[in-house]
Enzyme design. Structure first.
Site, PDB file in Angstrom:
ATOM      1  N   GLU A 121      44.933  36.013  49.399  1.00  0.00           N
ATOM      2  CA  GLU A 121      43.762  36.429  50.398  1.00  0.00           C
ATOM      3  C   GLU A 121      43.246  35.319  50.943  1.00  0.00           C
ATOM      4  O   GLU A 121      44.262  34.399  50.939  1.00  0.00           O
ATOM      5  CB  GLU A 121      42.187  36.582  48.849  1.00  0.00           C
ATOM      6  CG  GLU A 121      41.002  36.160  49.422  1.00  0.00           C
ATOM      7  CD  GLU A 121      39.980  36.355  48.421  1.00  0.00           C
ATOM      8  OE1 GLU A 121      38.365  36.433  48.971  1.00  0.00           O
ATOM      9  OE2 GLU A 121      40.257  36.557  47.033  1.00  0.00           O
ATOM     10  N   ASN A 161      36.988  37.885  47.328  1.00  0.00           N
ATOM     11  CA  ASN A 161      35.684  37.706  48.508  1.00  0.00           C
ATOM     12  C   ASN A 161      35.088  37.859  49.704  1.00  0.00           C
ATOM     13  O   ASN A 161      34.359  38.283  50.189  1.00  0.00           O
ATOM     14  CB  ASN A 161      34.723  36.506  47.262  1.00  0.00           C
ATOM     15  CG  ASN A 161      34.878  36.830  45.899  1.00  0.00           C
ATOM     16  OD1 ASN A 161      35.123  37.647  45.444  1.00  0.00           O
ATOM     17  ND2 ASN A 161      34.451  35.966  45.791  1.00  0.00           N
ATOM     18  N   ASN A 209      35.494  44.606  47.009  1.00  0.00           N
ATOM     19  CA  ASN A 209      36.218  44.345  45.768  1.00  0.00           C
ATOM     20  C   ASN A 209      34.873  43.527  45.674  1.00  0.00           C
ATOM     21  O   ASN A 209      34.139  43.382  46.537  1.00  0.00           O
ATOM     22  CB  ASN A 209      36.369  43.099  47.113  1.00  0.00           C
ATOM     23  CG  ASN A 209      36.058  41.768  45.951  1.00  0.00           C
ATOM     24  OD1 ASN A 209      38.122  41.651  45.279  1.00  0.00           O
ATOM     25  ND2 ASN A 209      36.420  40.910  45.759  1.00  0.00           N
ATOM     26  N   GLU A 210      34.852  43.543  43.942  1.00  0.00           N
ATOM     27  CA  GLU A 210      33.577  43.275  43.196  1.00  0.00           C
ATOM     28  C   GLU A 210      32.200  43.213  43.304  1.00  0.00           C
ATOM     29  O   GLU A 210      31.300  42.583  43.933  1.00  0.00           O
ATOM     30  CB  GLU A 210      34.003  41.706  43.000  1.00  0.00           C
ATOM     31  CG  GLU A 210      35.563  41.295  42.493  1.00  0.00           C
ATOM     32  CD  GLU A 210      35.455  40.372  42.035  1.00  0.00           C
ATOM     33  OE1 GLU A 210      34.724  39.273  42.246  1.00  0.00           O
ATOM     34  OE2 GLU A 210      36.195  39.561  41.696  1.00  0.00           O
ATOM     35  N   TYR A 225      39.366  36.754  34.916  1.00  0.00           N
ATOM     36  CA  TYR A 225      40.014  35.484  34.273  1.00  0.00           C
ATOM     37  C   TYR A 225      39.525  34.540  33.376  1.00  0.00           C
ATOM     38  O   TYR A 225      38.587  34.663  32.585  1.00  0.00           O
ATOM     39  CB  TYR A 225      39.340  34.047  35.166  1.00  0.00           C
ATOM     40  CG  TYR A 225      39.686  35.036  36.654  1.00  0.00           C
ATOM     41  CD1 TYR A 225      41.223  34.827  37.385  1.00  0.00           C
ATOM     42  CD2 TYR A 225      39.351  35.873  37.790  1.00  0.00           C
ATOM     43  CE1 TYR A 225      41.230  35.317  39.094  1.00  0.00           C
ATOM     44  CE2 TYR A 225      39.310  36.039  39.445  1.00  0.00           C
ATOM     45  CZ  TYR A 225      40.626  36.124  39.039  1.00  0.00           C
ATOM     46  OH  TYR A 225      40.958  36.247  40.432  1.00  0.00           O
ATOM     47  N   GLU A 260      42.972  41.993  39.180  1.00  0.00           N
ATOM     48  CA  GLU A 260      42.913  40.485  39.485  1.00  0.00           C
ATOM     49  C   GLU A 260      42.970  39.869  37.960  1.00  0.00           C
ATOM     50  O   GLU A 260      42.245  40.132  37.767  1.00  0.00           O
ATOM     51  CB  GLU A 260      41.295  40.377  40.014  1.00  0.00           C
ATOM     52  CG  GLU A 260      41.659  39.904  41.612  1.00  0.00           C
ATOM     53  CD  GLU A 260      40.051  39.261  42.076  1.00  0.00           C
ATOM     54  OE1 GLU A 260      39.962  38.632  41.408  1.00  0.00           O
ATOM     55  OE2 GLU A 260      40.104  40.041  43.268  1.00  0.00           O
ATOM     56  N   GLN A 273      46.409  34.167  41.836  1.00  0.00           N
ATOM     57  CA  GLN A 273      46.860  34.767  43.514  1.00  0.00           C
ATOM     58  C   GLN A 273      48.454  33.975  43.534  1.00  0.00           C
ATOM     59  O   GLN A 273      48.802  33.950  42.210  1.00  0.00           O
ATOM     60  CB  GLN A 273      45.880  34.183  44.706  1.00  0.00           C
ATOM     61  CG  GLN A 273      44.160  34.961  45.155  1.00  0.00           C
ATOM     62  CD  GLN A 273      44.298  34.769  46.393  1.00  0.00           C
ATOM     63  OE1 GLN A 273      44.783  34.144  46.845  1.00  0.00           O
ATOM     64  NE2 GLN A 273      42.640  34.945  45.990  1.00  0.00           N
TER      65      GLN A 273
END
Length: 497
Positions: A26, A71, A171-172, A243, A290, A344
């Site tokens: 990212e 993000n 994304n999200e 996570y 992720e 990442q």
């Protein structure tokens, strides 16, 4: 502590998709600038890409790299990253409070992916972006020529199309922190229109729709159900993110695999519910795009600047063991989890770490990911496991030792990955391979140590690394292997049926 594992060739769980061994870059912190890209570095190539980093990525055998976010994606206009570099605008990245110079865009990242032996998993903006923007990006990247966007790609130095096959639609978008956050109905409708125009532009692509960003979301898993009710017929995967971090209880942390396993099972159940409601014959697959250990409590504010040092977690042996547990969980769901991205790849919560103008080294979490990527390809088998359980505060009763077993028929090998989560006891583990006929242990490594807080650094890059362990002679294709306390273990057996 005794454990018995019986591995039966016919007890198949699913084929491993190579995309299970993917990662993520990212425009965040130093992932791009002074991560993969540092013009003037002694190891930089003619485009400014660090060749030492490329070599480490090749070592991991990463299949896909998700790009450019994250993000960052929800406020990013991909058109700012194409054309002559001296004409590209410098923008505010409001997602991460940084300055984005747009020196790297989709053209350069595609070049980097080719050099690193991987492929791009592209993502389109569903925050400030539109379905038209998404379709235009697919056209720019994948259309052969003769149109505005495809001809512009050729003008920018890439006559041949990129052929990017996997695309994330946002994304999200369930997260209030996301620029352009939408509720499930709003996002589902917008994602459907984006999927239409993207697939009408290139009908060979696969698309990933946004699922829940984490199990702690109040909308989980209703969000996933609603989005799929809008998009099920046209999309190929739903994404899930999770996570884990250590809040002070090592036993809970080592049992993070249980939290991941529960998340996957709930997501599968949600997908299958929508399949039933729609009377569909199509199976929806998961993109766990992720996953990692991430110490989010450590985040600090910073001024506006290019490539600040943020989210640079320095991982311990304990963190590596937890990543190993998650890796085992992903393999054990290979029938439904087809893509997974360790997030990442460089510097930002990453297995590879660099210093500007200096070297690069492998963080502790590099090793379990590399192990499954190199040796975890084939057919996942479901072993019969008898092992003691332990009680954790967070997850209740969990197995003390967990396993994933993969049969590579082409190589005539069985790989066994094992995590012993007990910090005090050796697990005397009997592995039974009788169903494979003749077998022989040909490889064994262990990642362990007396200091669970030990970390690697540029000055001491090998403080934590796997070491070769003594091979065990089988007795009638049964092997008793001592698994050290708090250890990640890889065992390979050649088989001759």
């Amino acid at each position: 502590m005794n454990t018995k594992v019986t591995i039966v060739k016919e007890f198949t769980q699913g084929e491993v998709d190579p995309n299970l061994f993917s990662s993520f870059i990212e425009h965040l912190g130093r992932a791009v600038y002074t991560g993969i890209y540092e013009p003037g570095h002694p190891c930089a190539d003619e485009q400014g890409f660090r060749k030492d980093v490329i070599d480490l990525v090749k070592d991991l055998k990463v299949s896909l790299v998700r790009y450019p976010g994250g993000n960052f994606l929800s406020g990013y206009d991909w058109k700012n990253g194409i054309g002559p570099k001296d004409k590209r605008p410098v923008r505010l990245d409001r997602a991460w409070h940084t300055i984005e110079p747009n020196e790297i865009g989709i053209d350069e990242f595609y070049d980097w992916s080719r050099k690193a032996g991987t492929q791009v998993m592209a993502a389109v903006n569903m925050g400030t972006g539109t379905p038209q923007d998404a379709g235009d990006m697919v056209e720019y990247c994948n259309f052969p020529g003769g149109t505005y966007w495809s001809d512009l790609r050729a003008q920018n130095g890439h006559k041949d199309p990129y052929g990017i096959k996997t695309w994330c639609i946002g994304n999200e978008m369930d997260g209030p922190w996301q620029i352009g956050h939408l509720d499930a109905d709003e996002y589902g409708k917008k994602a459907l229109e984006a999927a239409k125009i993207m697939k009408w532009t290139d009908d060979t692509i696969k698309v990933v729709v946004c699922g829940s960003a984490t199990t702690s979301m109040p909308t989980y898993p209703t969000w996933d159900r609603t989005v799929l009710e809008h998009t099920y017929d046209l999309v190929d995967y739903i994404s899930i993110h999770h996570y884990f971090e250590n809040f002070g209880n090592d036993d809970d942390f080592l049992a993070s695999f249980k939290g991941m396993d529960d998340f996957i099972k709930t997501s599968i159940a949600t997908c299958d519910y929508v399949k039933a409601v729609k009377r569909s014959k199509k199976t929806m697959y998961l993109s766990f795009d992720e996953w990692n250990v991430w110490y989010q409590q450590n985040q600090q504010p910073h001024p506006w600047q290019k490539a600040p040092r943020i989210l640079e977690d320095h991982y311990s042996l304990l963190d590596a063991l937890v990543v190993g547990g998650m890796a085992i969980t992903l393999l054990n769901h290979a029938d439904r989890v087809k893509t997974a991205c360790l997030a990442q790849l460089v510097n930002v919560i990453a297995p590879i770490f660099t210093e500007p103008g200096k070297g690069a080294y492998k963080q502790t979490i590099f090793y379990p990911f590399r192990d499954i990527s190199v040796y975890g390809r084939g057919t996942v088998l479901t072993p019969v496991v008898r092992t003691p359980n332990k009680i954790t505060d967070k997850y209740g009763e969990v197995p003390t030792v967990i396993f994933a077993t993969v049969y590579n028929e082409e190589n005539k090998e069985v790989s066994v990955f094992a995590l012993n989560t007990s910090k005090t006891e050796v697990s005397e583990t009997e592995i039974d391979l009788m169903s494979f006929g003749k077998s022989k242990m040909c490889y064994r490594t262990e990642l362990a140590g007396s200091d669970l807080n030990a970390k690697n650094s540029l000055e001491a890059p090998d403080t934590v690394r796997p070491v070769s362990a003594a091979l065990v002679e089988g007795d009638g294709n049964k092997y008793t292997v001592p698994l050290k306390p708090a250890s990640w273990n890889v065992m390979r057996f050649s088989v001759d049926e």
